[in-house]
Write an enzyme that holds these catalytic residues in place. Structure first.
Site, PDB file in Angstrom:
ATOM      1  CD  GLU A  67      41.466  -1.613  13.508  1.00 53.65           C
ATOM      2  OE1 GLU A  67      42.005  -2.182  12.551  1.00 53.65           O
ATOM      3  OE2 GLU A  67      40.610  -0.726  13.372  1.00 53.65           O
TER       4      GLU A  67
ATOM      5  CG  ASN B 156      80.237   6.612  33.865  1.00 52.66           C
ATOM      6  OD1 ASN B 156      79.875   7.155  32.818  1.00 52.66           O
ATOM      7  ND2 ASN B 156      81.389   5.967  33.986  1.00 52.66           N
TER       8      ASN B 156
ATOM      9  CE  LYS C 295      34.947  -0.426   7.372  1.00 50.96           C
ATOM     10  NZ  LYS C 295      35.672  -1.598   6.987  1.00 50.96           N
TER      11      LYS C 295
ATOM     12  CB  SER D 115      36.169   3.958   5.228  1.00 46.83           C
ATOM     13  OG  SER D 115      36.509   3.791   3.874  1.00 46.83           O
TER      14      SER D 115
ATOM     15  CB  SER E  23      72.701  10.752  24.263  1.00 55.90           C
ATOM     16  OG  SER E  23      73.466  11.417  25.255  1.00 55.90           O
TER      17      SER E  23
ATOM     18  CD  GLN F 165      74.965   8.402  24.372  1.00 56.94           C
ATOM     19  OE1 GLN F 165      75.732   8.975  25.113  1.00 56.94           O
ATOM     20  NE2 GLN F 165      75.078   8.441  23.053  1.00 56.94           N
TER      21      GLN F 165
ATOM     22  CE1 TYR G 272      77.076   4.952  30.520  1.00 58.13           C
ATOM     23  CE2 TYR G 272      79.156   5.150  29.350  1.00 58.13           C
ATOM     24  CZ  TYR G 272      77.806   5.417  29.441  1.00 58.13           C
ATOM     25  OH  TYR G 272      77.195   6.149  28.465  1.00 58.13           O
TER      26      TYR G 272
ATOM     27  CB  THR H 126      36.026 -21.689  26.559  1.00 63.27           C
ATOM     28  OG1 THR H 126      35.056 -22.626  26.084  1.00 63.27           O
ATOM     29  CG2 THR H 126      35.694 -21.327  28.002  1.00 63.27           C
ATOM     30  CG  HIS H 127      37.997 -23.542  22.912  1.00 62.95           C
ATOM     31  ND1 HIS H 127      39.243 -24.117  22.846  1.00 62.95           N
ATOM     32  CD2 HIS H 127      37.412 -24.061  24.037  1.00 62.95           C
ATOM     33  CE1 HIS H 127      39.413 -24.955  23.868  1.00 62.95           C
ATOM     34  NE2 HIS H 127      38.308 -24.928  24.609  1.00 62.95           N
TER      35      HIS H 127
ATOM     36  CG  ASN I 294      36.973   1.495   9.937  1.00 60.44           C
ATOM     37  OD1 ASN I 294      36.130   0.613   9.794  1.00 60.44           O
ATOM     38  ND2 ASN I 294      37.528   2.132   8.927  1.00 60.44           N
TER      39      ASN I 294
HETATM   40  N1  ARG Z   1      75.539  10.367  27.455  1.00 62.31           N
HETATM   41  C1  ARG Z   1      75.983   9.341  28.310  1.00 62.31           C
HETATM   42  C2  ARG Z   1      74.862   8.325  28.560  1.00 62.31           C
HETATM   43  O1  ARG Z   1      73.720   8.621  28.368  1.00 62.31           O
HETATM   44  C3  ARG Z   1      76.412   9.876  29.619  1.00 62.31           C
HETATM   45  C4  ARG Z   1      77.470   9.061  30.317  1.00 62.31           C
HETATM   46  C5  ARG Z   1      78.755   9.206  29.631  1.00 62.31           C
HETATM   47  N2  ARG Z   1      79.777   8.478  30.312  1.00 62.31           N
HETATM   48  C6  ARG Z   1      80.912   8.155  29.737  1.00 62.31           C
HETATM   49  N3  ARG Z   1      81.735   7.429  30.433  1.00 62.31           N
HETATM   50  N4  ARG Z   1      81.161   8.458  28.496  1.00 62.31           N
HETATM   51  O2  ARG Z   1      75.106   7.187  28.935  1.00 62.31           O
END
Ligand code: ARG
Length: 456
Positions: free
Chosen positions: A287, A107, A280, A274, A20, A319, A314, A152-153, A282
């Site tokens: 948007e 965790n 144009k 454009s 991650s 993640q 967990y 309205t509408h 825009n």
């Molecule tokens: N990279 C993990 C996350 O974002 C960290 C926690 C990892 N915990 C574990 N029990 N593998 O959730």
């Protein structure tokens, strides 16, 4: 970090699916903050010797300086920001770094860092939102007498003042600000020290870390602590609601800026041209604000779907909590800034608005109300009589304000002997002085009140 029982390293794709760090490196400040608070507590309670705790804290501060200057190094093998920081700490202070992870787990560590990050994010949005609310008040005050059709509408219904219309959005964004405040009120408990899921046998001081990190108290249940992502969902719900309001305002700007309406012109800074049609201009930013609302609510859905089937405590699915929150936060920041810029700099076209407000017999309700007040006629009958008056105007090709009292008496004799009401759009808006109504006087009163109560 967890190789003790493994004979081989992970497959290349395993490292990729597992990591991650590419996105959670964004949590580095919060992770360092959490670790420093944890190390201080370990030293104070004697779980770790004070000199070791001091070395850990000094190392963490050095990492802070390094990352500030050079950014966070991304090494998939180190999986996430928590392991990246711990690995660097080991390089700096040696094996004593290994004592930092006493009485905690990743965790509770990640839950703490993500809560801290979300709290900061909410504060940031609160600031951006109050800039937008401020801009709306400034424009509303300046346009408290400007008349445009109220719909309205999307059919012309009754004339309203532009100040009143803009203040309607101010109200929406004020509710949003209160939702954001509630996010942080609920995100006021610290999960640190819950460890993997069951708590820890070390005599940790969770009140101390909670206070040090600016939380009100530690969380009460260690299993909930490590598996709860409600704080992130709360933020995404608030963000989605803001995005939805921004999208409605964007849609109005898009309609108002189109040639058949011509109520508003966006400034050059917030328009695009454009490549093929030289004439144009825009409303791309508006948007995209409308479009981004779809992506932001998609982020909310993504996290809800991630969480919905998870047993305690967990699971690695969690993640995936960060990418949608980061994405929504970045998009929302862009949308709020762009919308504030558009609101501050757009030019209104009061004559176009007034002409449109005059179309479609928009003061017919005023005539019906007058019949009730002056003629003592039941509203349902007044409605009918007014319908006949509108029909007469259509035949003559004139407006309601052009009819004479004789014209109306010819429709219903009970009106005889009364003076005609002011059926101009100016007369109509000026008469709507009920609390929260569209009269310029009422709009100015509302602005005065919200300035006084400092509702920004
Ligand atoms: N990279 C993990 C996350 O974002 C960290 C926690 C990892 N915990 C574990 N029990 N593998 O959730």
């Amino acid at each position: 970090m967890w190789g003790g029982r493994f004979a081989e390293g992970p497959a290349a794709v395993m490292a990729e699916i597992n990591a991650s760090i590419p996105f959670d490196k964004r949590l580095w400040r919060q992770d360092v903050r959490g670790s420093i608070a944890h190390a201080e507590m370990l030293g104070k309670t004697g779980i770790v010797g004070q000199s070791d705790a001091d070395a850990i804290i000094a190392g963490l501060k050095q990492i802070e300086t390094e990352y500030e200057a050079e950014g966070v190094p991304v090494n998939l093998a180190l999986e996430d920001i928590h392991m990246t920081i711990e690995a660097r700490l080991t390089e700096i202070i040696g094996p004593v770094a290994g004592r930092l992870h006493t009485a905690r787990s990743r965790n509770d560590q990640v839950a703490t860092a993500f809560r801290l990050w979300t709290r900061d994010a909410v504060n940031e949005v609160m600031g951006a939102l109050s800039n937008l609310r401020e801009a709306l008040i400034v424009r509303a005050e300046e346009q408290s007498d400007t008349i445009l059709p109220g719909f309205t509408h999307l059919q012309v219904a009754q004339p309203v003042t532009l100040g009143h219309h803009l203040l309607a959005y101010y109200e929406m964004f004020t509710r949003d600000a209160s939702r954001l405040r509630m996010c942080n009120q609920r995100n006021s408990e610290c999960p640190l020290g819950s460890a993997a899921l069951a708590g820890t046998g070390f005599a940790n001081d969770r009140d101390m870390t909670a206070k040090a990190l600016g939380f009100e108290r530690p969380t009460a249940n260690s299993m909930d602590s490590v598996s709860d992502r409600d704080f992130a969902l709360d933020y995404l719900m608030a963000a989605s609601q803001i995005a939805l309001h921004l999208s409605r305002l964007a849609e109005e700007i898009i309609i108002w800026a189109s040639q058949p309406f011509g109520f508003v012109a966006l400034s050059d800074a917030w328009s695009t041209g454009s490549s093929i049609m030289p004439q144009k201009r825009n409303p791309d930013a508006a948007e995209l604000v409308r479009g981004h609302a779809g992506r932001i609510t998609g982020c909310l859905n993504a996290l809800m779907m991630t969480m919905k089937g998870l047993p305690l405590a967990y699971s690695k699915d969690m993640q995936n909590d960060k990418p949608p929150v980061f994405e929504a936060h970045d998009l929302l920041g862009l949308c709020l800034t762009a919308m504030t810029g558009m609101v501050e700099s757009m030019t209104f076209a009061p004559e176009k608005m007034r002409t449109a407000a005059d179309s479609g017999f928009s003061t017919a309700t005023d005539l019906a109300d007058w019949l009730v007040r002056q003629g003592g006629i039941p509203f349902r009958e007044a409605h009918h009589i007014t319908g006949a008056a509108v029909k007469l105007c259509e035949e003559r090709g004139c407006g309601l304000a052009d009819l004479s009292i004789e014209d109306l008496v010819a429709i219903d004799g009970r009106i005889a002997g009364h003076d005609l009401p002011d059926l101009t759009v100016e007369g109509s808006v000026a008469s709507r002085t009920s609390y929260g109504g569209t009269a310029p006087e009422q709009v100015r009163y509302q602005i005065m009140m919200l300035k006084q109560t400092n509702r920004l």
